[in-house]
Each structure stands twice: as C-alpha cells, then as structure tokens.
Write a protein that holds these residues in place. Sequence first.
Motif, short mmCIF file in Angstrom:
data_model
loop_
_atom_site.label_atom_id
_atom_site.label_comp_id
_atom_site.label_asym_id
_atom_site.label_seq_id
_atom_site.Cartn_x
_atom_site.Cartn_y
_atom_site.Cartn_z
N TYR A 1 -0.19 -19.33 3.10
CA TYR A 1 0.98 -19.39 3.98
C TYR A 1 2.12 -20.16 3.31
O TYR A 1 1.88 -21.14 2.59
CB TYR A 1 0.64 -20.11 5.28
N SER A 2 3.33 -19.73 3.58
CA SER A 2 4.50 -20.48 3.14
C SER A 2 4.66 -21.72 4.02
O SER A 2 3.98 -21.86 5.05
CB SER A 2 5.76 -19.62 3.24
N TYR B 1 2.83 -18.94 -4.62
CA TYR B 1 1.74 -18.48 -3.76
C TYR B 1 0.53 -18.06 -4.58
O TYR B 1 -0.62 -18.26 -4.16
CB TYR B 1 2.23 -17.34 -2.87
N ASP C 1 3.45 -25.48 1.47
CA ASP C 1 2.65 -24.27 1.53
C ASP C 1 1.18 -24.65 1.70
O ASP C 1 0.77 -25.78 1.40
CB ASP C 1 2.81 -23.45 0.24
N LYS D 1 1.55 -14.91 3.08
CA LYS D 1 2.10 -14.33 1.85
C LYS D 1 1.05 -13.60 1.03
O LYS D 1 1.35 -12.59 0.38
CB LYS D 1 2.73 -15.44 0.99
#
Length: 462
Positions: A284-285, A127, A260, A291
């Motif tokens: 975002y995941s 991330y 992601d 995240k």
Amino acid sequence: MGSKDQDLAASSGGGGGFFSSIAAGVRSWGTAVHKSVNGMVGYEGLEVINPDGGTEDAEAEAMRGRWKQEDRDSYWKMMSKYIGSDVTSLVTLPVIIFEPMTMLQKMAELMEYCELLDKADECEDPYMRLVYASIWAVSVYPAYQRMWKPFNPILGETYEMVNHQGITFIAEQVSHHPPMGVAHCENDHFTYDITSKLKTKFLGNSVEVYPVGRTRVTLKKSGVVLELIPPLTKVNNLIFGRTWVDSPGEMIMNNLTTGDKVVLYFQPCGWFGAGRYEVDGYVYSAAEEPKMMVTGKWNKFMSYQPCDQEGEPLPGTELKEIWRVAPTPPSDKYQYTYFAHKINSFDTAPKKLLPSDSRLRPDRYALEKGDMSKSGAHKSRLEEQQRAEKRTRDTKGEQFTPKWFNMTDEISPTPWGELEVYEYNGKYAKHRAAVDSSNVAEETDVSSIEFNPWQYSDSPSQ
C-alpha cells in the motif's frame, strides 16, 4: 506444464494464492480438525489437531508421532500442570525434542535469501522495494516448520557468521529471564537489526509462540527504514500426534521513512489442509492505496503483480514469481536446508571465532554428532554453570553487561507486550577489523576451542 508453471497457475486461479483466497475462506470454516481425546483417564482436555483432516479418531491420531508411549505419558504428567503458562524458560526440557542449533543461529536463518534485500536496495521503484523486502521476510517460514526446538542460548553466548552474500552477522544473548537475543547484520546493501524476546502460552498439547521483538532493515542506497511485525506461530501436537507448525495471521512491514506498507495474511490451516501455507496481501502507498498484489505459498514460492485501486490486477500485467524455496537435502534428520547446515558449519565462521559462539556449545555439538546422552549431560552442566554465574552476580551486586549491544532507554510497543530495545554499539566491527587485519593464523581445529560465554573466569565447570 512443469511443476513451476503448475504452481504459478495454481497461484493465479487454480488452487492457491490471492485469487482463491475468498474460496479458501469459505471452505476454512475453522482451523484444522480439532479433536479432544475423550474417555482416556488422565488425559482429560487433551487436544489433538490433525492438519490433514483424516478420518481416524482422536485416540488413534494421538498415538502417532515421534514419542514412545511411556515418554508421552511421563511428559504429559509433567507438563499438564503448566497449561496456560509461559514456558519459555520455566521447565527443563529433554534433548529428544531439540535440534542441534540455538535460537541465535535460528535468528541467522533469515539471511538465507538475503539477496532479496540486495534487490530491494538496488530497486528504484518504492513499491517493488517493499515487494522484495516483504518476500524476504516470508522466506524464513519454511525453516520455521521444522518440528524441533532450538537450544536456549546461555547468557553471554554469541553467534558469528561470514562467507554468505558478503554479510557480517553477530548475535548475542543479552538476557536469560526473560530470554532475549539481539543481532546485527550488514553488507554493502543493507543493515538488519533485531531485538527478540519470545513469549509463549502452553496449551497442553500445543504452544503459541509470540514474537515480542523489533526488526528493522535499513536499505543503504535509498536510506529507507523498514520495520517488520510478524504473526504468531503455533506448534501443534507437541506430545501426542504428529507435530506440525502454523503461523496464522497478519505480517506487516512498515516503511518508516515514507509511510508505505505491506500487509500479508497467512491463512490458517483449515479442514483437510485447506488454505495451509497460503499468503496473500498488498503493498500500500502512504495514502492506503493498493499498488502491488503479493501472493503465493510460504513453503514453495511467492509472486507479485501490479494492481489497481480496487486491488485487481492491472490489465496487461502478469503474475511474476520472484522467490522459490531452495532444494533441500533428502531425508535430513532435522529437515535442515543446505543453508541451515552452513549455519552450523565452521566454514561460515570468521577467523579467530569468539569462544562464546553457539557452534562451540558441547551439548549442541554432541547432538549434531548423534550422541543424545552426552548432549543431555552437557546441557545440564551448562545450565548449572549459568545458575552459578547468577548466584555470583547476585552476591557481588553486579548486572550482566553485553559486549556487542547496549540497552537503550526505548521501550517499543508490540502486539504481544512491551520490549526493551537494544542497539548495536559498533564494537564488533572494530574487533573484527582488528582480527582480520592482524597476522593471526586460522585455527587448525576450531572445534577444539572451549565454549566460554562466562562473565567470571572462576565459574564452576563441574
């Protein structure tokens, strides 16, 4: 507090960034103050947009800006008939609105803060990789707010750059109608590939620029492939009023390897400048869970903070700045950064520069030296040479073939239309390796090389 602390405080609750985005949305009831010039014969429908939301009437604002009154009048008469059209290559524009740089060089400006991609490649957290990579994509927007138009490249024109963060950059103009440029950049950490086809919509005193293109970055350590979808850009007050640029909408960066993604929202400029420059969003995941929060102002700094599934900052974490715009030269005529000057400089040119390189264009070079009359004459001559080349090509029944990129069979969908995708063919790396390993001496006066992107050696030069 110092200015840096003040900016961070503003981003975390005092005047910008994520925590004020809801308030900004409330106060930004519309985009910036739109004013139509009424009662001026011959200017019906002319719209002047004041980003500062001042109290002056539309006619007074319209008379401000870079143009002389007689020039405003003549260009409005010439351009008003194109309202609603794509003017990317429709009309011949005067050099007074140009900066001494081509679109191929403009593509290279995204490399100014490419150390962010180096950090993304070195990062183990998937991330955080997207935090670094997406902020790298935001970092070019200070360059986009310049009020000048780059030169359209000549078909076959190239641009090379070395001596910056270990990268090798090559770009080539592969189509004239529609204008399309392709670039490949590489260092030890990443490869960057872009096929770019600009599409525009002329609105009278403004133009919307749609980035019909495909940008992909491959991080070498992890092997992940990232794809960027930028927002449109609108250039306001082209002829009447003070020219300014806005890029409202979403920027999306997808991790094509893991699923992601990052979604960043560029807020439109609202009343009295509210929301201008603000960027907010999340990493975002693949499961669509937020995240990381990413926030800041694209003309100043960008920060991030870990967040929970509701998008709220995680307890015990803090907002951390990871990018800040570099200082710029004072009172620069074209609002160039130090890096933009490096792009034009022969200091970033490799040994045995290709004669098709943008730096060698006589119209660009004359404008850089301040000779607008000579620049205009050279521009007209180059455009006529390009038309002559097309006539020769049509007579011979031949197609232009790029040297450093191949057209693929892939058609990529974009929010603004389909795109024919080109790919780097690897020939430039072999060419550059051969030159660099040879005994070829450096040119003593590289600027004396004649600009030559032409397919046919007998192309008329008059």
